[in-house]
Each structure stands twice: as C-alpha cells, then as structure tokens.
Design an enzyme around this catalytic site. Structure first.
Site, short mmCIF file in Angstrom:
data_model
loop_
_atom_site.label_atom_id
_atom_site.label_comp_id
_atom_site.label_asym_id
_atom_site.label_seq_id
_atom_site.Cartn_x
_atom_site.Cartn_y
_atom_site.Cartn_z
N GLY A 19 0.87 -1.19 0.00
CA GLY A 19 0.00 0.00 0.00
C GLY A 19 0.90 1.23 0.00
O GLY A 19 1.98 1.21 -0.57
N SER B 31 3.13 3.29 2.36
CA SER B 31 3.73 3.20 3.70
C SER B 31 3.52 4.47 4.54
O SER B 31 3.27 4.39 5.74
CB SER B 31 5.22 2.86 3.61
OG SER B 31 5.89 3.78 2.78
N CYS C 190 6.18 -5.35 0.51
CA CYS C 190 6.29 -4.04 -0.14
C CYS C 190 6.23 -2.90 0.88
O CYS C 190 7.21 -2.67 1.58
CB CYS C 190 5.24 -3.93 -1.24
SG CYS C 190 5.64 -2.68 -2.48
N ILE D 266 5.39 -4.22 -7.66
CA ILE D 266 4.55 -3.06 -7.99
C ILE D 266 5.10 -1.85 -7.24
O ILE D 266 5.02 -1.77 -6.03
CB ILE D 266 3.07 -3.32 -7.58
CG1 ILE D 266 2.55 -4.61 -8.22
CG2 ILE D 266 2.18 -2.13 -7.97
CD1 ILE D 266 1.31 -5.19 -7.58
N HIS E 25 4.91 -9.06 -4.20
CA HIS E 25 3.54 -9.33 -3.77
C HIS E 25 3.14 -10.76 -4.10
O HIS E 25 2.60 -11.01 -5.18
CB HIS E 25 2.56 -8.37 -4.48
CG HIS E 25 2.67 -6.95 -4.05
ND1 HIS E 25 1.89 -6.41 -3.05
CD2 HIS E 25 3.47 -5.95 -4.49
CE1 HIS E 25 2.22 -5.14 -2.90
NE2 HIS E 25 3.16 -4.84 -3.76
N GLU F 291 0.73 -12.28 -2.86
CA GLU F 291 -0.73 -12.36 -2.72
C GLU F 291 -1.50 -12.04 -4.00
O GLU F 291 -2.69 -12.31 -4.09
CB GLU F 291 -1.21 -11.46 -1.56
CG GLU F 291 -1.28 -9.98 -1.84
CD GLU F 291 0.05 -9.24 -1.83
OE1 GLU F 291 0.04 -8.01 -2.01
OE2 GLU F 291 1.12 -9.88 -1.64
#
Length: 195
Positions: free
Chosen positions: A47, A49, A79, A133, A169, A171
């Site tokens: 996201g 930070s 990330c 990303i 990532h 996920e």
C-alpha cells in the site's frame, strides 16, 4: 491458527484470500480493539507506507503493534509492509517500526511503470512467481539477517527471527507457497507459546 491482517489501507483482501485458501482464519485489524484478539501471526500488506504509518499513529495502534513484533510475533511485511519494518530507509528520513535491521530503498524500481513480474527462487520455498509493484528493495542487511531472495542482484526478501520482509507481492499471484512458508513460522511460534 489465526492471522491478523492490517487493514487500514492497501492490498489486505488479497492476503486474506490466500490465508483462507490455505485453510487459515484471517481477521482484519482496523482499530486498536482488534489487537486484543488472539493472533498467531501478523501481515503488513503493500500500500502506501506513509499513509499506513500515519493511520497507525492516529488510530493509536503503532506502539502496540511494534511491541508485539519486538516480542516475537511472526510478521510478514510485503512491499510497504517491508518499509514499515525497516530500521532505515535510504531515500526517506522517516522510519516506522524499525524492528528489521535492514536499509530499504523506497520505489527502487520507479513508479507504476517500474512494475514487473518474474519467477525466482526463495530460500526454503522454491521457485515462485513474484509481482513487483512500485517496489522497494533492500540495499543493506545487518548481522543476523538472512537473505532469502534476490532478483537481478537486488535483495528482495529477508528473514530475521520471526520477521519476513519482501519487496514483492505473493498475494496477487495464484501461488500460495510463500504464505505457507510464513504459516509454518506462525505454527512453530504457537507451539512454543503453548509449551
């Protein structure tokens, strides 16, 4: 086993789906009282930070979460989560939890255009797909930090005790192996706690 997923901002839903696919209960941490629940591990998602760090302080969760990590609660930072754990950021004067003795470079691969996908080896896991990303990478590790993944010569995954910090990532892929690796850490922690 129950895993808390920080859900104030970022890609938390994808982590919850991964955990459920592995048959593990996941719950969202949105406010301070959520931290009163029993948990065997914690995920700090990707996201922004700076936004996550600011919200953790505003919601009065920062110190409590930091304490849990310092006490040995297994944590996976992906990330932005890696940035939150890092002791030092090479291109930002801010630090957050500072529990992981590494130096991280934010947005090391550039902005959105610097996003890419690769399959690479993770120590103890095997070859897995990695999505990057606007990712950071780790420039330096201190004593006791184990490097578990590198991509094109850059460190993108480390383990320090019960802390896992990764630039990519897992996920957003359909491969659950990295989450299974993290859950094994959580299982050992839980067994030790019960013993």
């Amino acid at each position: 086993m129950r895993i808390g997923v920080l859900a104030v901002q970022g890609a938390f839903i994808e982590h919850e789906k991964m955990l459920r696919a592995l048959g593990v209960e996941a719950f969202e941490i949105r406010q301070k009282r959520d931290l009163e629940q029993e948990m065997d591990g914690l995920i700090l998602p990707g996201g922004e930070s700076t936004v996550i760090g600011k919200l953790l302080r505003e919601l009065d969760m920062f110190e409590l979460l930091k304490h849990k990590i310092e006490e040995g609660l297994p944590v996976l930072g992906t990330c932005a989560g890696l940035i939150l754990l890092a002791e030092k950021l090479s291109n930002d004067e801010h630090t957050y939890f500072g529990t992981l003795p590494v130096t991280v470079k934010r947005n090391a691969y550039g902005r959105q255009l610097g996003s890419f996908y690769i399959e690479e080896e993770v120590k103890g896991v095997g070859k897995i797909p990695m999505a990057f990303i606007r990712a950071p990478y780790i420039e330096e590790v201190q004593k006791g930090v184990q490097i578990i993944a590198k991509v094109n010569g850059n460190i993108v995954g480390v383990q320090y005790g019960n802390q896992l910090g990764i630039s990519f990532h897992p996920e957003v892929t359909d491969n659950t192996e990295f989450h299974a690796y993290f859950l094994e850490l959580c299982r050992k922690y839980k067994e030790k706690a019960v013993a």
